[in-house]
Design a protein around this motif. Structure first.
Motif, PDB file in Angstrom:
ATOM      1  N   ALA A 276      92.590 -71.556  72.242  1.00 52.48           N
ATOM      2  CA  ALA A 276      92.064 -70.200  72.178  1.00 52.48           C
ATOM      3  C   ALA A 276      91.058 -69.962  73.297  1.00 52.48           C
ATOM      4  O   ALA A 276      90.312 -70.861  73.677  1.00 52.48           O
ATOM      5  N   LYS A 277      91.047 -68.736  73.798  1.00 49.32           N
ATOM      6  CA  LYS A 277      89.992 -68.335  74.725  1.00 49.32           C
ATOM      7  C   LYS A 277      88.679 -68.318  73.956  1.00 49.32           C
ATOM      8  O   LYS A 277      88.665 -68.076  72.735  1.00 49.32           O
ATOM      9  N   PRO A 278      87.560 -68.552  74.629  1.00 45.24           N
ATOM     10  CA  PRO A 278      86.265 -68.465  73.945  1.00 45.24           C
ATOM     11  C   PRO A 278      86.119 -67.110  73.249  1.00 45.24           C
ATOM     12  O   PRO A 278      86.434 -66.062  73.814  1.00 45.24           O
ATOM     13  N   GLY A 279      85.679 -67.163  72.007  1.00 44.86           N
ATOM     14  CA  GLY A 279      85.504 -65.952  71.210  1.00 44.86           C
ATOM     15  C   GLY A 279      86.753 -65.527  70.451  1.00 44.86           C
ATOM     16  O   GLY A 279      86.693 -64.621  69.625  1.00 44.86           O
ATOM     17  N   GLN A 280      87.877 -66.179  70.705  1.00 42.63           N
ATOM     18  CA  GLN A 280      89.139 -65.819  70.051  1.00 42.63           C
ATOM     19  C   GLN A 280      89.593 -66.856  69.022  1.00 42.63           C
ATOM     20  O   GLN A 280      90.678 -66.737  68.458  1.00 42.63           O
ATOM     21  N   GLU A 281      88.764 -67.842  68.773  1.00 41.42           N
ATOM     22  CA  GLU A 281      89.149 -68.951  67.897  1.00 41.42           C
ATOM     23  C   GLU A 281      89.535 -68.482  66.494  1.00 41.42           C
ATOM     24  O   GLU A 281      90.546 -68.931  65.947  1.00 41.42           O
ATOM     25  N   ASP A 282      88.742 -67.599  65.902  1.00 41.71           N
ATOM     26  CA  ASP A 282      89.030 -67.136  64.540  1.00 41.71           C
ATOM     27  C   ASP A 282      90.334 -66.348  64.491  1.00 41.71           C
ATOM     28  O   ASP A 282      91.119 -66.502  63.553  1.00 41.71           O
ATOM     29  N   LEU A 283      90.576 -65.518  65.490  1.00 45.38           N
ATOM     30  CA  LEU A 283      91.820 -64.756  65.536  1.00 45.38           C
ATOM     31  C   LEU A 283      93.020 -65.681  65.637  1.00 45.38           C
ATOM     32  O   LEU A 283      94.011 -65.523  64.909  1.00 45.38           O
ATOM     33  N   VAL A 284      92.949 -66.656  66.533  1.00 41.83           N
ATOM     34  CA  VAL A 284      94.075 -67.575  66.708  1.00 41.83           C
ATOM     35  C   VAL A 284      94.351 -68.324  65.404  1.00 41.83           C
ATOM     36  O   VAL A 284      95.505 -68.407  64.956  1.00 41.83           O
ATOM     37  N   GLU A 285      93.324 -68.841  64.770  1.00 44.97           N
ATOM     38  CA  GLU A 285      93.534 -69.560  63.512  1.00 44.97           C
ATOM     39  C   GLU A 285      94.130 -68.643  62.449  1.00 44.97           C
ATOM     40  O   GLU A 285      95.071 -69.035  61.735  1.00 44.97           O
ATOM     41  N   LYS A 286      93.621 -67.425  62.332  1.00 40.79           N
ATOM     42  CA  LYS A 286      94.120 -66.478  61.332  1.00 40.79           C
ATOM     43  C   LYS A 286      95.597 -66.177  61.557  1.00 40.79           C
ATOM     44  O   LYS A 286      96.404 -66.218  60.617  1.00 40.79           O
ATOM     45  N   VAL A 287      95.980 -65.882  62.791  1.00 39.88           N
ATOM     46  CA  VAL A 287      97.368 -65.549  63.095  1.00 39.88           C
ATOM     47  C   VAL A 287      98.288 -66.738  62.813  1.00 39.88           C
ATOM     48  O   VAL A 287      99.356 -66.574  62.214  1.00 39.88           O
ATOM     49  N   LEU A 288      97.872 -67.931  63.210  1.00 41.24           N
ATOM     50  CA  LEU A 288      98.698 -69.110  62.975  1.00 41.24           C
ATOM     51  C   LEU A 288      98.836 -69.400  61.486  1.00 41.24           C
ATOM     52  O   LEU A 288      99.927 -69.710  61.003  1.00 41.24           O
ATOM     53  N   ARG A 289      97.741 -69.294  60.750  1.00 44.35           N
ATOM     54  CA  ARG A 289      97.796 -69.518  59.297  1.00 44.35           C
ATOM     55  C   ARG A 289      98.738 -68.524  58.618  1.00 44.35           C
ATOM     56  O   ARG A 289      99.511 -68.883  57.724  1.00 44.35           O
ATOM     57  N   GLU A 290      98.656 -67.270  59.037  1.00 43.54           N
ATOM     58  CA  GLU A 290      99.481 -66.229  58.418  1.00 43.54           C
ATOM     59  C   GLU A 290     100.965 -66.434  58.718  1.00 43.54           C
ATOM     60  O   GLU A 290     101.817 -66.013  57.933  1.00 43.54           O
ATOM     61  N   ALA A 291     101.299 -67.069  59.822  1.00 44.46           N
ATOM     62  CA  ALA A 291     102.698 -67.291  60.188  1.00 44.46           C
ATOM     63  C   ALA A 291     103.339 -68.416  59.386  1.00 44.46           C
ATOM     64  O   ALA A 291     104.570 -68.438  59.216  1.00 44.46           O
ATOM     65  N   VAL A 292     102.541 -69.340  58.879  1.00 43.32           N
ATOM     66  CA  VAL A 292     103.081 -70.540  58.240  1.00 43.32           C
ATOM     67  C   VAL A 292     104.049 -70.232  57.094  1.00 43.32           C
ATOM     68  O   VAL A 292     105.172 -70.769  57.080  1.00 43.32           O
ATOM     69  N   PRO A 293     103.713 -69.381  56.127  1.00 43.49           N
ATOM     70  CA  PRO A 293     104.672 -69.144  55.038  1.00 43.49           C
ATOM     71  C   PRO A 293     106.010 -68.575  55.519  1.00 43.49           C
ATOM     72  O   PRO A 293     107.065 -68.944  55.005  1.00 43.49           O
ATOM     73  N   ASP A 294     105.972 -67.682  56.504  1.00 42.86           N
ATOM     74  CA  ASP A 294     107.212 -67.112  57.035  1.00 42.86           C
ATOM     75  C   ASP A 294     108.061 -68.190  57.711  1.00 42.86           C
ATOM     76  O   ASP A 294     109.277 -68.227  57.544  1.00 42.86           O
ATOM     77  N   VAL A 295     107.404 -69.070  58.466  1.00 46.78           N
ATOM     78  CA  VAL A 295     108.149 -70.128  59.150  1.00 46.78           C
ATOM     79  C   VAL A 295     108.692 -71.135  58.141  1.00 46.78           C
ATOM     80  O   VAL A 295     109.819 -71.600  58.270  1.00 46.78           O
ATOM     81  N   HIS A 296     107.924 -71.441  57.118  1.00 44.20           N
ATOM     82  CA  HIS A 296     108.399 -72.366  56.090  1.00 44.20           C
ATOM     83  C   HIS A 296     109.690 -71.856  55.445  1.00 44.20           C
ATOM     84  O   HIS A 296     110.519 -72.659  55.000  1.00 44.20           O
ATOM     85  N   ALA A 297     109.877 -70.545  55.386  1.00 41.91           N
ATOM     86  CA  ALA A 297     111.070 -69.950  54.769  1.00 41.91           C
ATOM     87  C   ALA A 297     112.274 -69.917  55.710  1.00 41.91           C
ATOM     88  O   ALA A 297     113.381 -69.610  55.277  1.00 41.91           O
ATOM     89  N   GLU A 298     112.072 -70.262  56.990  1.00 38.89           N
ATOM     90  CA  GLU A 298     113.173 -70.228  57.947  1.00 38.89           C
ATOM     91  C   GLU A 298     114.145 -71.383  57.700  1.00 38.89           C
ATOM     92  O   GLU A 298     113.731 -72.495  57.335  1.00 38.89           O
ATOM     93  N   PRO A 299     115.439 -71.140  57.915  1.00 41.54           N
ATOM     94  CA  PRO A 299     116.421 -72.218  57.758  1.00 41.54           C
ATOM     95  C   PRO A 299     116.109 -73.402  58.678  1.00 41.54           C
ATOM     96  O   PRO A 299     115.761 -73.213  59.847  1.00 41.54           O
ATOM     97  N   GLY A 300     116.198 -74.602  58.126  1.00 42.63           N
ATOM     98  CA  GLY A 300     116.025 -75.813  58.923  1.00 42.63           C
ATOM     99  C   GLY A 300     114.603 -76.260  59.149  1.00 42.63           C
ATOM    100  O   GLY A 300     114.365 -77.269  59.811  1.00 42.63           O
ATOM    101  N   CYS A 301     113.633 -75.544  58.601  1.00 41.89           N
ATOM    102  CA  CYS A 301     112.231 -75.946  58.776  1.00 41.89           C
ATOM    103  C   CYS A 301     111.901 -77.035  57.753  1.00 41.89           C
ATOM    104  O   CYS A 301     111.856 -76.785  56.552  1.00 41.89           O
ATOM    105  N   SER A 302     111.647 -78.252  58.250  1.00 43.03           N
ATOM    106  CA  SER A 302     111.247 -79.356  57.372  1.00 43.03           C
ATOM    107  C   SER A 302     109.744 -79.551  57.367  1.00 43.03           C
ATOM    108  O   SER A 302     109.178 -80.080  56.418  1.00 43.03           O
ATOM    109  N   ARG A 303     109.094 -79.153  58.465  1.00 42.29           N
ATOM    110  CA  ARG A 303     107.641 -79.280  58.569  1.00 42.29           C
ATOM    111  C   ARG A 303     107.143 -78.264  59.578  1.00 42.29           C
ATOM    112  O   ARG A 303     107.724 -78.090  60.639  1.00 42.29           O
ATOM    113  N   TYR A 304     106.062 -77.608  59.225  1.00 38.07           N
ATOM    114  CA  TYR A 304     105.381 -76.687  60.130  1.00 38.07           C
ATOM    115  C   TYR A 304     103.939 -76.702  59.673  1.00 38.07           C
ATOM    116  O   TYR A 304     103.571 -76.021  58.714  1.00 38.07           O
TER     117      TYR A 304
END
Length: 105
Positions: free
Chosen positions: A11-39
């Motif tokens: 993350a760019k300085p000052g963007q750490e919280d945004l990056v973590e939030k966006v990545l965390r929010e993506a996890v459930p959607d990716v877990h539901a994708e076909p073929g995802c064994s770990r994310y």
């Protein structure tokens, strides 16, 4: 044969919280994708903005579908100006050894 990915996102300085939030929010959607064994999302110890995603996909086709899917499109759009460069993505070939459950992902 499955595919293991380790992706580093800084993350760019000052963007750490945004990056973590966006990545965390993506996890459930990716877990539901076909073929995802770990994310699984991690943060490099001793840093504020160095994130590491460890992934495991059942096939190259599943990985390609993930890369082109809606979850990654949303992440890319949300983080377009928040990362300090492109993610460093490493694709790994497993070399299993020892106890099967401990010797590979």
């Amino acid at each position: 044969m499955s595919i293991v990915i380790v992706a580093h996102l800084i993350a760019k300085p000052g963007q750490e919280d945004l990056v973590e939030k966006v990545l965390r929010e993506a996890v459930p959607d990716v877990h539901a994708e076909p073929g995802c064994s770990r994310y699984s999302l991690h943060k490099k110890q001793g840093t504020e903005g160095h994130f590491v995603m460890v992934e495991k996909w059942e096939s190259e086709q599943d990985l390609q579908a993930h890369r082109k899917g809606t979850a990654m499109a949303k992440v890319g759009k949300a983080l377009a100006d928040a990362l300090d460069g492109a993610p460093d993505v490493v694709v790994l070939d497993a070399l299993p050894a020892g106890v099967p459950d401990k010797g590979s992902l």
